[in-house]
Design a protein around this motif. Structure first.
Motif, PDB file in Angstrom:
ATOM      1  N   LEU A 117      40.830   1.966  -4.915  1.00 38.20           N
ATOM      2  CA  LEU A 117      39.985   0.975  -4.263  1.00 38.20           C
ATOM      3  C   LEU A 117      38.585   0.942  -4.871  1.00 38.20           C
ATOM      4  CD1 LEU A 117      39.794  -1.185  -2.054  1.00 38.20           C
ATOM      5  CD2 LEU A 117      39.084   0.622  -0.476  1.00 38.20           C
ATOM      6  N   ASP A 118      38.012   2.102  -5.128  1.00 43.86           N
ATOM      7  CA  ASP A 118      36.654   2.136  -5.675  1.00 43.86           C
ATOM      8  C   ASP A 118      36.595   1.467  -7.046  1.00 43.86           C
ATOM      9  OD1 ASP A 118      35.586   3.471  -3.420  1.00 43.86           O
ATOM     10  OD2 ASP A 118      36.287   5.395  -4.204  1.00 43.86           O
ATOM     11  N   ALA A 119      37.590   1.697  -7.872  1.00 42.75           N
ATOM     12  CA  ALA A 119      37.620   1.061  -9.193  1.00 42.75           C
ATOM     13  C   ALA A 119      37.749  -0.451  -9.054  1.00 42.75           C
ATOM     14  CB  ALA A 119      38.771   1.619 -10.031  1.00 42.75           C
ATOM     15  N   GLU A 120      38.583  -0.918  -8.121  1.00 44.47           N
ATOM     16  CA  GLU A 120      38.746  -2.364  -7.905  1.00 44.47           C
ATOM     17  C   GLU A 120      37.447  -2.987  -7.412  1.00 44.47           C
ATOM     18  OE1 GLU A 120      41.400  -4.670  -8.435  1.00 44.47           O
ATOM     19  OE2 GLU A 120      41.821  -2.972  -9.734  1.00 44.47           O
ATOM     20  N   ILE A 121      36.775  -2.305  -6.496  1.00 47.53           N
ATOM     21  CA  ILE A 121      35.498  -2.817  -5.990  1.00 47.53           C
ATOM     22  C   ILE A 121      34.499  -2.927  -7.143  1.00 47.53           C
ATOM     23  CG2 ILE A 121      33.509  -2.270  -4.527  1.00 47.53           C
ATOM     24  CD1 ILE A 121      35.574  -0.984  -2.566  1.00 47.53           C
ATOM     25  N   GLY A 122      34.414  -1.914  -7.970  1.00 47.94           N
ATOM     26  CA  GLY A 122      33.506  -1.947  -9.110  1.00 47.94           C
ATOM     27  C   GLY A 122      33.832  -3.074 -10.071  1.00 47.94           C
ATOM     28  N   ARG A 123      35.114  -3.251 -10.362  1.00 53.27           N
ATOM     29  CA  ARG A 123      35.554  -4.306 -11.279  1.00 53.27           C
ATOM     30  C   ARG A 123      35.212  -5.684 -10.726  1.00 53.27           C
ATOM     31  NH1 ARG A 123      39.836  -7.628 -11.880  1.00 53.27           N
ATOM     32  NH2 ARG A 123      40.951  -6.831 -10.064  1.00 53.27           N
ATOM     33  N   LEU A 124      35.457  -5.884  -9.450  1.00 54.84           N
ATOM     34  CA  LEU A 124      35.210  -7.187  -8.843  1.00 54.84           C
ATOM     35  C   LEU A 124      33.718  -7.457  -8.656  1.00 54.84           C
ATOM     36  CD1 LEU A 124      38.213  -7.130  -6.365  1.00 54.84           C
ATOM     37  CD2 LEU A 124      38.020  -8.483  -8.467  1.00 54.84           C
ATOM     38  N   HIS A 125      32.948  -6.435  -8.320  1.00 55.20           N
ATOM     39  CA  HIS A 125      31.480  -6.590  -8.263  1.00 55.20           C
ATOM     40  C   HIS A 125      30.942  -6.978  -9.638  1.00 55.20           C
ATOM     41  CE1 HIS A 125      29.778  -5.828  -4.342  1.00 55.20           C
ATOM     42  NE2 HIS A 125      30.459  -4.716  -4.183  1.00 55.20           N
ATOM     43  N   ALA A 126      31.444  -6.310 -10.685  1.00 55.17           N
ATOM     44  CA  ALA A 126      30.992  -6.606 -12.051  1.00 55.17           C
ATOM     45  C   ALA A 126      31.324  -8.041 -12.444  1.00 55.17           C
ATOM     46  CB  ALA A 126      31.623  -5.625 -13.035  1.00 55.17           C
ATOM     47  N   ALA A 127      32.374  -8.599 -11.855  1.00 51.97           N
ATOM     48  CA  ALA A 127      32.760  -9.984 -12.124  1.00 51.97           C
ATOM     49  C   ALA A 127      31.957 -10.977 -11.287  1.00 51.97           C
ATOM     50  CB  ALA A 127      34.257 -10.175 -11.865  1.00 51.97           C
ATOM     51  N   GLY A 128      31.040 -10.470 -10.463  1.00 48.39           N
ATOM     52  CA  GLY A 128      30.189 -11.344  -9.669  1.00 48.39           C
ATOM     53  C   GLY A 128      30.747 -11.721  -8.312  1.00 48.39           C
ATOM     54  N   LEU A 129      31.814 -11.066  -7.872  1.00 47.41           N
ATOM     55  CA  LEU A 129      32.395 -11.385  -6.566  1.00 47.41           C
ATOM     56  C   LEU A 129      31.685 -10.592  -5.478  1.00 47.41           C
ATOM     57  CD1 LEU A 129      36.184 -11.402  -7.476  1.00 47.41           C
ATOM     58  CD2 LEU A 129      34.519 -13.253  -7.605  1.00 47.41           C
ATOM     59  N   SER A 130      31.654 -11.176  -4.292  1.00 50.04           N
ATOM     60  CA  SER A 130      31.035 -10.476  -3.167  1.00 50.04           C
ATOM     61  C   SER A 130      32.099 -10.203  -2.111  1.00 50.04           C
ATOM     62  CB  SER A 130      29.888 -11.299  -2.585  1.00 50.04           C
ATOM     63  OG  SER A 130      30.344 -12.564  -2.187  1.00 50.04           O
ATOM     64  N   PHE A 131      31.806  -9.237  -1.272  1.00 49.49           N
ATOM     65  CA  PHE A 131      32.762  -8.795  -0.272  1.00 49.49           C
ATOM     66  C   PHE A 131      32.317  -9.222   1.111  1.00 49.49           C
ATOM     67  CE2 PHE A 131      33.585  -6.313  -3.953  1.00 49.49           C
ATOM     68  CZ  PHE A 131      34.961  -6.151  -3.948  1.00 49.49           C
ATOM     69  N   ARG A 132      33.289  -9.385   1.989  1.00 49.71           N
ATOM     70  CA  ARG A 132      33.049  -9.825   3.362  1.00 49.71           C
ATOM     71  C   ARG A 132      32.835  -8.642   4.299  1.00 49.71           C
ATOM     72  NH1 ARG A 132      35.527 -14.497   6.067  1.00 49.71           N
ATOM     73  NH2 ARG A 132      34.540 -14.573   8.093  1.00 49.71           N
ATOM     74  N   SER A 133      33.218  -7.443   3.838  1.00 46.62           N
ATOM     75  CA  SER A 133      33.067  -6.252   4.675  1.00 46.62           C
ATOM     76  C   SER A 133      32.702  -5.069   3.790  1.00 46.62           C
ATOM     77  CB  SER A 133      34.376  -5.943   5.420  1.00 46.62           C
ATOM     78  OG  SER A 133      35.351  -5.443   4.528  1.00 46.62           O
ATOM     79  N   ASP A 134      32.376  -3.977   4.462  1.00 37.56           N
ATOM     80  CA  ASP A 134      32.236  -2.699   3.781  1.00 37.56           C
ATOM     81  C   ASP A 134      33.617  -2.050   3.767  1.00 37.56           C
ATOM     82  OD1 ASP A 134      29.441  -2.908   3.446  1.00 37.56           O
ATOM     83  OD2 ASP A 134      29.111  -2.197   5.503  1.00 37.56           O
ATOM     84  N   VAL A 135      33.754  -0.950   3.044  1.00 38.07           N
ATOM     85  CA  VAL A 135      35.003  -0.197   3.046  1.00 38.07           C
ATOM     86  C   VAL A 135      35.206   0.387   4.439  1.00 38.07           C
ATOM     87  CG1 VAL A 135      36.214   1.810   2.107  1.00 38.07           C
ATOM     88  CG2 VAL A 135      34.870   0.338   0.591  1.00 38.07           C
ATOM     89  N   VAL A 136      36.410   0.237   4.954  1.00 35.78           N
ATOM     90  CA  VAL A 136      36.787   0.786   6.251  1.00 35.78           C
ATOM     91  C   VAL A 136      37.927   1.769   6.016  1.00 35.78           C
ATOM     92  CG1 VAL A 136      37.755   0.227   8.521  1.00 35.78           C
ATOM     93  CG2 VAL A 136      36.141  -1.341   7.432  1.00 35.78           C
ATOM     94  N   ALA A 137      37.810   2.963   6.589  1.00 38.34           N
ATOM     95  CA  ALA A 137      38.863   3.971   6.477  1.00 38.34           C
ATOM     96  C   ALA A 137      39.580   4.094   7.807  1.00 38.34           C
ATOM     97  CB  ALA A 137      38.271   5.312   6.074  1.00 38.34           C
ATOM     98  N   GLY A 138      40.891   4.205   7.736  1.00 34.00           N
ATOM     99  CA  GLY A 138      41.705   4.370   8.933  1.00 34.00           C
ATOM    100  C   GLY A 138      42.796   5.376   8.674  1.00 34.00           C
ATOM    101  N   PRO A 139      43.714   5.531   9.624  1.00 34.01           N
ATOM    102  CA  PRO A 139      44.748   6.550   9.480  1.00 34.01           C
ATOM    103  C   PRO A 139      45.698   6.301   8.308  1.00 34.01           C
ATOM    104  CG  PRO A 139      45.137   5.188  11.422  1.00 34.01           C
ATOM    105  CD  PRO A 139      43.808   4.806  10.877  1.00 34.01           C
ATOM    106  N   GLY A 140      45.826   5.052   7.884  1.00 35.69           N
ATOM    107  CA  GLY A 140      46.762   4.740   6.802  1.00 35.69           C
ATOM    108  C   GLY A 140      46.127   4.634   5.437  1.00 35.69           C
ATOM    109  N   GLY A 141      44.791   4.565   5.389  1.00 37.15           N
ATOM    110  CA  GLY A 141      44.128   4.424   4.099  1.00 37.15           C
ATOM    111  C   GLY A 141      42.783   3.752   4.243  1.00 37.15           C
TER     112      GLY A 141
END
Length: 127
Positions: free
Chosen positions: A82-106
């Motif tokens: 997930l962290d690598a995907e976030i970095g790749r997508l941020h570098a491409a200029g995309l923005s996110f609608r939420s922060d990372v959320v952790a739960g029992p499944g991931g």
């Protein structure tokens, strides 16, 4: 490619079919199945067929205007890092609608396509 009868299809209403195709193919690993822009295109990733319906498509006309706003429904894409995907997508200029959320499944994060539809990137818990 998965046989057409084995695909699960989801329709997203989009403002700009070409922008949506570019978003899903360039950033999220989908391939073009059909491109009839500006009205419609569909892209495929594994067994998911994502129907991208522009304003002039029959799918968009069949939906009452008050129901077209994007909501909480979303496609769910499993990623290995997930962290690598976030970095790749941020570098491409995309923005996110939420922060990372952790739960029992991931862990997960939400981003939006050019029309505001949600995509959940999900990294399953290991071990």
């Amino acid at each position: 490619m998965t046989a057409p009868e084995q695909l699960a299809s989801v329709r997203y209403l989009v403002d700009d079919v070409t922008a949506a195709v570019d978003f899903y193919t360039v950033h999220l690993g989908f391939t073009v199945h059909t491109n009839a822009a500006p009205a419609f295109a569909d892209v495929v990733r594994g067994p998911l067929r994502l129907l991208l319906s522009g304003p002039t498509s029959s799918g968009a006309r069949a939906t009452p205007a008050e129901d077209t706003a994007p909501g909480r429904n979303r496609i769910h894409l499993v990623v290995g890092d997930l962290d690598a995907e976030i970095g790749r997508l941020h570098a491409a200029g995309l923005s996110f609608r939420s922060d990372v959320v952790a739960g029992p499944g991931g862990r997960q994060i939400l981003l939006t396509d050019p029309a505001g539809n949600l995509i959940e990137l999900f990294e399953p818990r290991r071990g």
